[in-house]
Each structure stands twice: as C-alpha cells, then as structure tokens.
Write an enzyme that holds these catalytic residues in place. Structure first.
Site, PDB file in Angstrom:
ATOM      1  N   ARG A  69       0.841  -1.218   0.000  1.00 12.51           N
ATOM      2  CA  ARG A  69       0.000   0.000   0.000  1.00 12.51           C
ATOM      3  C   ARG A  69       0.865   1.251   0.000  1.00 12.51           C
ATOM      4  NH1 ARG A  69      -1.836   2.174   4.446  1.00 12.51           N
ATOM      5  NH2 ARG A  69      -2.186   0.205   5.523  1.00 12.51           N
ATOM      6  N   LYS A 104      -8.923   5.589 -19.348  1.00  8.89           N
ATOM      7  CA  LYS A 104      -9.305   6.002 -20.695  1.00  8.89           C
ATOM      8  C   LYS A 104      -8.125   5.838 -21.652  1.00  8.89           C
ATOM      9  CE  LYS A 104     -13.048   6.849 -18.418  1.00  8.89           C
ATOM     10  NZ  LYS A 104     -13.390   8.136 -17.863  1.00  8.89           N
ATOM     11  N   ASP A 161      -8.444  18.477 -15.137  1.00 13.88           N
ATOM     12  CA  ASP A 161      -8.700  17.085 -15.495  1.00 13.88           C
ATOM     13  C   ASP A 161      -8.259  16.932 -16.948  1.00 13.88           C
ATOM     14  OD1 ASP A 161      -9.782  14.672 -16.399  1.00 13.88           O
ATOM     15  OD2 ASP A 161     -11.480  14.777 -15.031  1.00 13.88           O
ATOM     16  N   TYR A 207     -17.247  16.207 -16.107  1.00 18.36           N
ATOM     17  CA  TYR A 207     -17.553  14.800 -15.847  1.00 18.36           C
ATOM     18  C   TYR A 207     -18.553  14.723 -14.683  1.00 18.36           C
ATOM     19  CZ  TYR A 207     -17.000   9.955 -14.528  1.00 18.36           C
ATOM     20  OH  TYR A 207     -17.251   8.657 -14.205  1.00 18.36           O
TER      21      TYR A 207
END
Ligand SMILES: *Cc1c(COP(=O)(O)O)cnc(C)c1O
Length: 372
Positions: A47, A196, A171, A99
């Site tokens: 992690r 994406k 973004d 978005y």
C-alpha cells in the site's frame, strides 16, 4: 526528450534481478527486512510502495513534465484525493460542464464534509472572476469538457486562480499529455482517469494526480494515497504502463479519425450541431489550437429532433458499440443524458462518440446508414 521517446522509456528499464526487458509484475504485499531491521530496497508494504506503481508514476510524471505523480485505483479516487487535500470550509470553483462523477463528488460527498462548491461556465472569465470568494482555494478545470467539448483557456484560468491565492487543477483525461500539457500554461495539478486513453484498451481502471511542484499540497495527496489506501493493483499499473508505450501514436490516430467523423456529421442534414474543437465554427477553436497539439478523439453531436431520434441513431449503428467510457481502440456511442440522471443539463438529442482506431471510412459509413 520528445514525448514518443518518453512514452517508451520513462519509468521503463530492464528488471535488475532478472534482466527482463519488460518488468515483471510484483504481487508480493510485503517485503523482507534485513537482519538489522532496515528495508534495504526501500519497499515495506505494497500500500505504501510497489515497483510497478512507482514505474507508472515515474512515466506520467515525465510525460506531464511535473515534479510528483501519485497513482490511484480510479480517476474518481484521484479526483477525490485532490478535494481531500483541501480543508472543510474551503471553496472550490468547478465547471458547469464537467464529468458528472466529479460534480457528484462535490455535491454529494464533499458538501457533507464542509467543502463548498460553485459551478460556473469556465469558458467565461468574467463569470469565473465573479464567482471567486475569499475562501476559494481551488479552481477545477476540465478541457475539453464532458460532454459539450467546451474549451477552457488554461493560462487565463490559472492566472485568475493565482491572483486570488488559489491553485488550479485540470482534469487532463480527454487530451492526455500528448495533446495538452497543462503545466506549460501555469496549471498546478493535472488529474487523469488512466482508465481512458492512457490504459487505452478498455481493460483497466486507474487514476493519477501529477503536480507541477513538489510541495505541501503534493505531500497531502501522497498521504491520501497511503493512508486512504485507494491504490491501484500492481497488474493494473503494469497494464497502464503498457498502454502508455503506444499513446502518442494512438492519440494522433484518434484525432485524425475524429476530425474526419466530425466533418462528415457537420455536413449531414440530419445533424443539428457537432461539438468538436477541430471544426472551424467551434467557439473554442482558437484556444484549442493554442493549447492542444490536436483537437482529440472525442466529439458529441445533436441529432435533429429529440431523445427518440437520438435513440434511433444509437440503435442503428453496427460498428460503434453502445457503451459508456472512452479512449479505447473500439469506437463507442453514448446517450449521455440517460447515464447522467435526472439532474443532467445535457441535451436529450445529444450523442457522444469516442472515436476509436478503426478506419475512418468504415466509421463514417456506419454513421451514414444510422442517420438515414
Ligand atoms: C472517466 C472519467 C473520470 C473518472 O474516472 P474513473 O476512472 O472512471 O473513476 C474523470 N474525469 C473524466 C474526464 C473522465 O472521462
């Protein structure tokens, strides 16, 4: 180095242990301590650090020209980590066209946490200036925007943010660092859904935050990654890094195909409007030409009529797949208003296209028969 070379080499070197040219996926969650209790290779627990994740962070840091890159398990987790780096009582300016997941995060999740948000038209600097408050700490930009392909002037908005002591985040999912490098225009933070174009093959979910400088803000995002724990799996990081190797060439082909498709739709009598920043009549055309290498692979268009006519076109396509998301090799078509829910301001006759890597003539023939 040029971006094609960075895409192949940044963060990518043969494995020291085996000589493997393509690095292995390191699945171990924990790492051995030396007899003296130290961690000689720097890894403790996955992690807090993993070689595949570090390689991906190094790659995107170089592509964006930033100082720090912090990987997350999704684009939404990356976005949330930026909001979490603010404090309750702070105010965020966000685009009215963005978005829907980002708007929902601000409205539903962070409002309860005491973060204030105002949604403005980011393409209107007077509106942005008018919406600034004494406690505005972040201006969030998305350009090209979703789903109307509005173009925001990055230099102008970053300038307004800095004048009022706020930071500016972009973004950059739709453009990717191949087509747009926000730090060149003074933006402070670049955020990606690596799901994406960066992954590029529709088979991995991920997110990334890159900062222009390494400072308190980037440290807080790093802390959110480690303490919050929304980290991507080693395999997911490996897949995104594999996608990045071909990113510059894919983006060029996506943009070339989208330009052809946009032009075709623009000339079609059954189409009321096409939103693509590569078209001469697009209001953001000049800004796009200044801040983007190419206008990108996404576009939306409005069918003459209403919701029923838009649905009829989406029902008739054969090559385009009716599905959400974007940025993979296959072309997708989507009626955005239905996925965005009742609060949407997206026109009911609007269809969004993620133009893929098929031959553009085949895509155009498919749309032509669907629009008949
Ligand atoms: C998909 C997308 C996101 C969200 O990313 P996930 O990986 O789905 O969480 C954020 N911004 C934009 C512009 C997107 O297209």
């Amino acid at each position: 180095m040029r971006i094609e070379t960075l895409a192949v080499h940044a963060g990518q070197r043969p494995d020291e242990g085996t000589g493997a040219v393509i690095p292995p996926i390191v699945l171990s969650t924990t790492y051995e301590r030396a007899a003296d209790g130290s961690y000689p290779r720097g890894y403790i627990y996955t992690r807090s650090g993993n070689p595949n994740r570090e390689a991906l962070e190094e790659s995107l840091c170089a592509l964006e020209g930033g100082a720090a890159a912090i990987a997350f398990s999704s684009g939404s987790a990356a976005t949330a980590s930026v909001f979490q780096a603010l404090a309750p009582g702070d105010h965020v300016l966000a685009p009215s066209d963005c978005y829907h997941g980002t708007a929902n995060l601000l409205r539903d999740v962070f409002a309860r946490w005491g973060l204030q948000a105002t949604f403005v038209d980011m393409t209107d600097p007077a509106a942005v200036r008018g919406a600034l408050q004494a406690n505005t700490k972040l201006i969030w930009v998305e350009t090209p925007s979703n789903p109307l392909l509005k173009i925001t002037d990055l230099a102008q908005i970053a300038g307004l943010a800095h004048e009022s002591g706020a930071i500016c985040a972009c973004d950059n999912t739709w453009a990717t660092p191949v087509l747009q490098r926000p730090f060149d225009f003074g933006v402070d933070v670049s955020v990606h859904s690596t799901t994406k174009y960066l992954g590029g093959h529709g088979d991995v979910l991920g997110g990334m935050v890159i900062t222009r400088t390494a400072d308190d803000f980037s440290q807080r995002i790093r802390q959110n990654q480690m303490a919050g724990g929304a980290v991507p799996s080693p395999f997911d990081c490996w897949l995104v890094l594999r996608g990045i190797r071909t990113l510059p060439y894919r983006m060029r082909a996506h943009a070339e195909n989208a330009q052809r498709v946009a032009q075709f739709l623009h000339n079609h009598s059954a189409v009321e409007a096409v939103h693509y920043p590569g078209l001469d009549d697009h209001p953001g055309r000049a800004i796009a030409a200044r801040q983007m290498a190419l206008p990108g692979g996404m576009l939306s268009f409005q069918v003459r009529g209403g919701r029923d006519q838009a649905f009829a076109v989406a029902a008739k396509v054969r090559l385009f797949t009716r599905a959400t998301s974007l940025g993979a090799t296959e072309s997708l078509i989507e009626h955005r208003a239905s996925i965005e829910g009742p609060a949407t301001r997206t026109p009911e006759n609007l269809l969004r296209l993620s133009v893929g890597l098929e031959h553009p003539d085949d895509l155009i023939e498919d749309l032509a028969q669907a629009l008949q």
